[in-house]
Design a protein around this motif. Structure first.
Motif, PDB file in Angstrom:
ATOM      1  N   SER B  58       0.835  -1.191   0.000  1.00  0.00           N
ATOM      2  CA  SER B  58       0.000   0.000   0.000  1.00  0.00           C
ATOM      3  C   SER B  58       0.877   1.251   0.000  1.00  0.00           C
ATOM      4  O   SER B  58       1.886   1.306   0.700  1.00  0.00           O
ATOM      5  CB  SER B  58      -0.893  -0.013   1.239  1.00  0.00           C
ATOM      6  OG  SER B  58      -1.719   1.110   1.220  1.00  0.00           O
ATOM      7  N   GLY B  59       0.533   2.207  -0.826  1.00  0.00           N
ATOM      8  CA  GLY B  59       1.296   3.454  -0.888  1.00  0.00           C
ATOM      9  C   GLY B  59       2.530   3.360  -1.764  1.00  0.00           C
ATOM     10  O   GLY B  59       3.356   4.267  -1.791  1.00  0.00           O
ATOM     11  N   SER B  60       2.675   2.242  -2.518  1.00  0.00           N
ATOM     12  CA  SER B  60       3.890   2.072  -3.321  1.00  0.00           C
ATOM     13  C   SER B  60       3.810   2.830  -4.642  1.00  0.00           C
ATOM     14  O   SER B  60       4.790   2.902  -5.369  1.00  0.00           O
ATOM     15  CB  SER B  60       4.122   0.582  -3.580  1.00  0.00           C
ATOM     16  OG  SER B  60       2.980   0.035  -4.205  1.00  0.00           O
ATOM     17  N   GLY B  61       2.643   3.384  -4.971  1.00  0.00           N
ATOM     18  CA  GLY B  61       2.545   4.195  -6.182  1.00  0.00           C
ATOM     19  C   GLY B  61       1.791   3.548  -7.329  1.00  0.00           C
ATOM     20  O   GLY B  61       1.835   4.032  -8.457  1.00  0.00           O
ATOM     21  N   LYS B  62       1.050   2.468  -7.036  1.00  0.00           N
ATOM     22  CA  LYS B  62       0.344   1.759  -8.100  1.00  0.00           C
ATOM     23  C   LYS B  62      -0.717   2.632  -8.765  1.00  0.00           C
ATOM     24  O   LYS B  62      -0.779   2.754  -9.990  1.00  0.00           O
ATOM     25  CB  LYS B  62      -0.329   0.496  -7.526  1.00  0.00           C
ATOM     26  CG  LYS B  62       0.620  -0.450  -6.841  1.00  0.00           C
ATOM     27  CD  LYS B  62      -0.081  -1.680  -6.325  1.00  0.00           C
ATOM     28  CE  LYS B  62      -1.093  -1.407  -5.225  1.00  0.00           C
ATOM     29  NZ  LYS B  62      -0.481  -0.912  -3.960  1.00  0.00           N
ATOM     30  N   SER B  63      -1.563   3.238  -7.915  1.00  0.00           N
ATOM     31  CA  SER B  63      -2.622   4.079  -8.476  1.00  0.00           C
ATOM     32  C   SER B  63      -2.014   5.252  -9.226  1.00  0.00           C
ATOM     33  O   SER B  63      -2.478   5.617 -10.314  1.00  0.00           O
ATOM     34  CB  SER B  63      -3.541   4.594  -7.376  1.00  0.00           C
ATOM     35  OG  SER B  63      -4.199   3.512  -6.769  1.00  0.00           O
ATOM     36  N   THR B  64      -0.966   5.815  -8.650  1.00  0.00           N
ATOM     37  CA  THR B  64      -0.318   6.955  -9.299  1.00  0.00           C
ATOM     38  C   THR B  64       0.190   6.554 -10.680  1.00  0.00           C
ATOM     39  O   THR B  64       0.036   7.293 -11.655  1.00  0.00           O
ATOM     40  CB  THR B  64       0.844   7.456  -8.423  1.00  0.00           C
ATOM     41  OG1 THR B  64       0.359   7.667  -7.092  1.00  0.00           O
ATOM     42  CG2 THR B  64       1.407   8.744  -8.956  1.00  0.00           C
ATOM     43  N   HIS B 216      -4.505  -6.092  -5.470  1.00  0.00           N
ATOM     44  CA  HIS B 216      -3.877  -6.567  -4.235  1.00  0.00           C
ATOM     45  C   HIS B 216      -3.969  -8.072  -4.113  1.00  0.00           C
ATOM     46  O   HIS B 216      -3.377  -8.661  -3.231  1.00  0.00           O
ATOM     47  CB  HIS B 216      -4.603  -5.961  -3.021  1.00  0.00           C
ATOM     48  CG  HIS B 216      -4.118  -4.604  -2.662  1.00  0.00           C
ATOM     49  ND1 HIS B 216      -2.891  -4.402  -2.111  1.00  0.00           N
ATOM     50  CD2 HIS B 216      -4.686  -3.387  -2.791  1.00  0.00           C
ATOM     51  CE1 HIS B 216      -2.713  -3.107  -1.903  1.00  0.00           C
ATOM     52  NE2 HIS B 216      -3.799  -2.470  -2.314  1.00  0.00           N
TER      53      HIS B 216
HETATM   54  N1  ATP Z   1      -2.898  13.768  -4.126  1.00  0.00           N
HETATM   55  C1  ATP Z   1      -1.854  13.369  -3.369  1.00  0.00           C
HETATM   56  N2  ATP Z   1      -1.230  14.230  -2.562  1.00  0.00           N
HETATM   57  C2  ATP Z   1      -0.191  13.859  -1.798  1.00  0.00           C
HETATM   58  N3  ATP Z   1       0.294  12.616  -1.777  1.00  0.00           N
HETATM   59  C3  ATP Z   1      -0.308  11.695  -2.539  1.00  0.00           C
HETATM   60  C4  ATP Z   1      -1.406  12.020  -3.374  1.00  0.00           C
HETATM   61  N4  ATP Z   1      -1.783  10.903  -4.050  1.00  0.00           N
HETATM   62  C5  ATP Z   1      -0.951   9.936  -3.619  1.00  0.00           C
HETATM   63  N5  ATP Z   1      -0.060  10.407  -2.734  1.00  0.00           N
HETATM   64  C6  ATP Z   1       1.008   9.643  -2.089  1.00  0.00           C
HETATM   65  O1  ATP Z   1       1.717   8.955  -3.082  1.00  0.00           O
HETATM   66  C7  ATP Z   1       2.056   7.644  -2.632  1.00  0.00           C
HETATM   67  C8  ATP Z   1       1.532   6.629  -3.631  1.00  0.00           C
HETATM   68  O2  ATP Z   1       0.118   6.656  -3.598  1.00  0.00           O
HETATM   69  P1  ATP Z   1      -0.748   5.661  -4.467  1.00  0.00           P
HETATM   70  O3  ATP Z   1      -2.173   6.058  -4.327  1.00  0.00           O
HETATM   71  O4  ATP Z   1      -0.215   5.588  -5.819  1.00  0.00           O
HETATM   72  O5  ATP Z   1      -0.498   4.291  -3.700  1.00  0.00           O
HETATM   73  P2  ATP Z   1      -1.063   2.850  -4.039  1.00  0.00           P
HETATM   74  O6  ATP Z   1       0.088   2.017  -4.362  1.00  0.00           O
HETATM   75  O7  ATP Z   1      -2.173   2.962  -5.015  1.00  0.00           O
HETATM   76  O8  ATP Z   1      -1.637   2.425  -2.621  1.00  0.00           O
HETATM   77  P3  ATP Z   1      -2.929   1.531  -2.286  1.00  0.00           P
HETATM   78  O9  ATP Z   1      -2.563   0.131  -2.583  1.00  0.00           O
HETATM   79  O10 ATP Z   1      -3.107   1.734  -0.827  1.00  0.00           O
HETATM   80  O11 ATP Z   1      -4.042   2.054  -3.109  1.00  0.00           O
HETATM   81  C9  ATP Z   1       1.461   7.499  -1.252  1.00  0.00           C
HETATM   82  O12 ATP Z   1       2.486   7.702  -0.308  1.00  0.00           O
HETATM   83  C10 ATP Z   1       0.444   8.594  -1.165  1.00  0.00           C
HETATM   84  O13 ATP Z   1       0.361   9.070   0.140  1.00  0.00           O
END
Ligand code: ATP
Ligand code: MG
Lengths: 623, 256
Positions: B58-64, B216
């Motif tokens: 979680s938080g590794s940047g997948k959604s980003t 996940h």
């Molecule tokens: N709009 C934003 N503003 C600040 N930080 C952000 C924003 N969006 C994401 N982040 C940060 O960027 C990092 C990656 O977020 P991301 O949503 O890509 O994680 P993820 O891998 O999709 O996690 P999960 O599995 O929990 O969905 C996280 O540390 C998150 O806190």
């Protein structure tokens, strides 16, 4: 696109009904005020015209302000929906067109309902005017064909212009916002808010300064304008205050879970809180600004009279009395109240003349006796020259010494030369005529009061008894008190005409804003309940938050209203020599209690019905 | 520190441009002092007709990663190419056109419009694109996700799995070249999840659909052609056609 609007309508009917309602009421109020104003102008009811002008101004202002803030609010509330549309492939232009065509539809609908409602409002408004004696009993406003075009223009105009700015902002919503639960844009204090906030703040400060130089006539409209501009300014800047109030609540309810949650929600929903507070700010500003001004003017008039009049007794009668010949009376100064119509003709160039008529309440006096019972000295000319076709005017009348006033007394046209200019006064009585300028028959019918000074050593009781044969006798003190309470009644009448229906409109807008704000919170409430809050706690939470919002409206509206008192304080200082600011405490109390009650009850009701469904069904499904 | 791993995933037919390619893409959030490197120099190419799962803690940047690849989020550095076209600096109008024709999205929260029926939701992208909407095409797409009978229902009258299938139908109705899916099975029970995955598999096999899917769930990842692993905004591992057990094991190593 229209299909989408229609189905959105069925889903979010609170938003749309609320928006339509504001248009409908706004159209009705403006249409009615305008029709009555036109009829009063045709009939020449001068006193009513000034009042109705202010009423129309306030109605038009409220229509623009309330409709545009409600529409902007509904758009802001749908941010997430709009982001979803963008995600699905809607271009910015499409979002704007969708919102604008919705606004057009709602504007049309609101107008269609507002026009017939306007006829009912017109009835109510003219009944009020007749009942309070601003127009004669036979007054009946007439329908004008062209009003339809005006009403449609207003309804459509305010709806579309209200959405214009909001739709531009909404079109910039990023598709990604559809994926975030907190749909609110981070920046609530937009450049536009700063711009309008500061512009209107500057405007209201200048109006307050101007009103400090105004005479009693100009003070009321100026105070209304100052209150309104201040209200706009503070509504625009209100997002700055929301977190502050949130903190106050947080501190006040330290330790309680609900208090903390309420504070967090206020911080999170700054735009929502600001939008809900906006109509309340205007309502409170108008009520307090207006009544404070009227009360202060009344009080200043009373102070003036106490200082200016020299006498012991006052005889209220009709026409001249024989008071002067009663033994023990040193001076008896009669003043007859006589309506006089003056016409002013100004040359406009090109052989065009502009004629303006004005109805004034003149006092017919005996100059010598008058001078002995009034301390105020003329600022120019002399009362001893008040003989024949002459007149003494006050400094704010616009007639300089030596000019001629064209007056109509009874059924005679008389040119009156200005021989004295008296200082400006709050107590009224703007024109003095000598007895010989008035036909005896007219004078005999006029209501009068005679100010009596007793000779040294006279028996007050005996004189009083003797004067009783001419009319009602009071001591000067009693008489001033009585005229003050009559003035008070007139003020209340003025308030009722100006603010009665407009205030009701603003109140409905307040309720409306609370309902709209709650409509979008079903899901949030459901989530709160899933995380362990009982239904009662959710309702109490909503109540707390709504009280915080009401507090914002009360504080800012109170500030805007109180700002106008500064101007009236300076004006009374200048004219009456003593700054009188009367704070309308009773009204203030009523307004505070009323706002907490109305906003609280509405929010309890909406929160209760929003939590009727079982939480799972709402929290689970995406919207 | 290892150099960022450059990854090419899936089969490449005839060496044409990849469906989506990220070149040294970074995405930073926050201020200079409090910088979050959500993506940190990611280079990856998703081949035409491939189904790639993206995994990571979680938080590794997948959604980003998904948002940047789809043009929903601006990148802080690097380039994003869609079938060879650079969309890094595309303006809003161009991105809107992309969303209408070449990109489809499916998200964990189904993001259907609550006031529209299933049918209307599916037809919406075509309508927004100003195209005539043949009722037959909409019904066909709905039938392909097995929901022809429920087409007159509103989202709240559908189960989670059904809603997600409507969302997939809506994404597919424009015949996009890439389908981006962020935890499409995240909110579903295992039976509904299996049904959705089967649907995606069919789309890849029958129509050569390119899919990039964040998940996940090791079982979901195992349905894809290949899996890439993210950690702290970097690609740290990848596997071609792994079993669910292999995926779970690699993930556990990452999260340890
Ligand atoms: N709009 C934003 N503003 C600040 N930080 C952000 C924003 N969006 C994401 N982040 C940060 O960027 C990092 C990656 O977020 P991301 O949503 O890509 O994680 P993820 O891998 O999709 O996690 P999960 O599995 O929990 O969905 C996280 O540390 C998150 O806190
Ligand atoms: Mg994610």
């Amino acid at each position: 696109m229209l299909r989408l609007s229609w189905s959105t309508f069925r889903e979010r009917w609170q938003l749309f009904i609320g928006a339509t309602l504001t248009v409908c009421l706004g159209v009705a109020l403006v249409q009615s005020s305008l029709l009555i104003l036109v009829s009063a102008a045709v009939g020449g009811y001068v006193e009513a015209i000034a009042l109705l002008g202010i009423t129309l101004g306030i109605s038009a202002f409220l229509a623009v302000f309330i409709v545009s803030s409600t529409f902007a609010f509904t758009v802001a509330q749908r941010r997430r929906d709009l982001a979803l549309l963008r995600l699905t492939g809607a271009a910015r232009g499409q979002v704007r067109r969708l919102l604008l065509s919705e606004a057009t539809l709602l504007g049309l609908l609101g107008t269609a309902l507002g026009v017939p409602l306007g006829l009912l409002v017109m009835r109510a408004q003219s009944w009020l005017l007749r009942d309070l004696g601003f127009v004669p009993a036979e007054f009946a406003p007439r329908w004008q064909g062209w009003i339809l075009a005006v009403s449609a223009g207003i309804g459509l105009g305010v709806a579309v212009s209200g959405v214009l700015a909001a739709s531009r902002r909404a079109a910039k919503v990023r598709p990604l916002e559809a994926l975030r639960d907190t749909g609110e844009a981070a920046r609530v204090m937009t450049g536009l808010r700063w711009f309008f906030g500061i512009l209107f703040l500057a405007g209201s400060v200048s109006l307050v300064i101007v009103s400090s130089f105004a005479g009693p006539e100009g003070a009321i409209p100026l105070a209304v304008n100052a209150a309104l501009t201040a209200a706009v300014a503070l509504s625009a800047l209100s997002p700055l205050v929301v977190p502050l109030i949130g903190r106050v609540f947080g501190v006040a309810l330290r330790g309680s879970t609900l208090g903390g949650l309420a504070q967090a929600n206020l911080w999170d929903g700054v735009r929502r809180s600001a939008s809900t507070a906006a109509p309340l700010i205007v309502l409170v500003a108008l009520l307090l600004g207006q009544s404070g001004t009227l009360l202060s003017i009344g009080e200043a008039g009373q102070v003036e009279q106490r200082r200016d009049l020299r006498g012991d007794l006052v005889v209220t009668a009709q026409g001249q009395t024989g008071a002067a010949s009663v033994p023990g009376v040193d001076v008896a100064a009669p003043q007859l109240r006589l309506p006089v119509r003056t016409t002013t003709t100004t040359y406009e160039g090109d052989g065009e003349y502009e004629t303006e008529a004005d109805n004034v309440d003149a006092l017919v006096v005996d100059p010598a006796a008058y001078a002995r019972t009034h301390r105020a000295e003329p600022v120019a000319g002399s009362l001893t020259r008040l003989r024949g076709n002459t007149v003494a005017v006050t400094a704010d009348s616009g007639f300089p010494l030596g000019t001629t006033v064209d007056a109509r007394i009874g059924d005679r046209d008389v040119p009156l030369r200005v021989v004295a200019v008296l200082p400006m006064t709050f107590a009224g009585g703007s024109m003095l005529l000598p007895v010989d300028a008035v036909p005896a028959a007219v004078a005999a019918r006029a209501p009068s009061e005679t100010i009596v000074r007793l000779a040294p050593g006279a028996d007050a009781g005996a004189v009083r008894g003797a004067l009783g044969e001419f009319g009602e006798v009071r001591t000067l003190e009693e008489w001033i008190d009585q005229s003050a309470s009559r003035q008070q009644q007139v003020s209340t009448g003025i308030m009722t005409v100006i603010l009665g229906l407009a205030g009701l409109y603003a109140l409905i807008a307040v309720v409306n804003a609370v309902v709209i704000a709650a409509a979008e919170r079903r899901r949030e409430f459901a989530v709160a309940r899933m995380s362990g809050l009982t239904r009662g706690q959710v309702v109490r939470l909503a109540l707390l938050e709504s009280w915080a919002v009401a507090a914002i409206g009360l504080v800012l509206g109170g500030l805007a209203g109180a700002g106008t008192w500064v101007g009236i304080g300076a004006a009374t200082e200048r004219i009456a020599g003593q700054s009188t600011i009367v704070v309308p405490w009773t009204l203030l109390g009523v307004v505070v209690a009323g706002a907490l009650l109305v906003v609280g009850a509405t929010s309890v009701w909406t929160a209760w019905s929003a939590t009727r469904a079982r939480p799972v069904s709402l929290a689970g499904a995406a919207e | 520190m290892t150099a960022p791993l450059s990854t090419e995933l899936g089969r490449r037919a005839g060496g044409g441009p990849a469906a989506v390619e990220l070149r040294d893409v970074s995405r930073h959030y926050g201020t200079k002092h409090d910088l979050v490197r959500a993506l940190d120099g990611v280079s990856v190419a998703f081949a035409e007709g491939s189904w790639t799962a993206v995994m990571g803690p979680s938080g590794s940047g997948k959604s980003t990663l998904l948002h940047c690849a789809a043009g929903l989020e601006r990148v802080s550095g690097g380039q994003v190419l869609l079938t060879g076209d650079d969309i890094t600096a595309a303006d809003d109008a161009a991105l809107t056109r992309l969303r209408r024709s070449r990109i489809g999205f499916v998200f964990q929260s189904f993001n259907l419009i609550g006031s529209l029926t299933a049918e209307q939701n599916v037809a919406l992208p075509l309508k927004l694109a100003g195209q005539r909407v043949p009722a037959r095409q909409v019904r066909q797409v709905l039938a392909s996700v097995g929901l022809d009978e429920r087409r007159r229902h509103r989202p709240r009258e559908l189960s989670g799995g059904q809603q997600q299938r409507v969302a997939i139908a809506r994404a597919m109705v424009t015949r996009p070249s890439v389908l981006f899916a962020d935890e499409p099975t995240g909110a579903l029970d295992s039976a509904s999840a299996r049904q959705v995955l089967r649907l995606l598999r069919e789309m890849v096999d029958r129509a050569g659909q390119t899919i990039v899917m964040v998940t996940h769930d090791p079982a979901a990842a195992a349905s894809a052609d290949s899996v890439m692993f993210l950690s702290d905004g970097r690609i740290v591992d990848h596997a071609a056609a792994p079993t669910a057990a292999e995926v779970a094991e690699r993930l556990a190593r990452l999260e340890a």
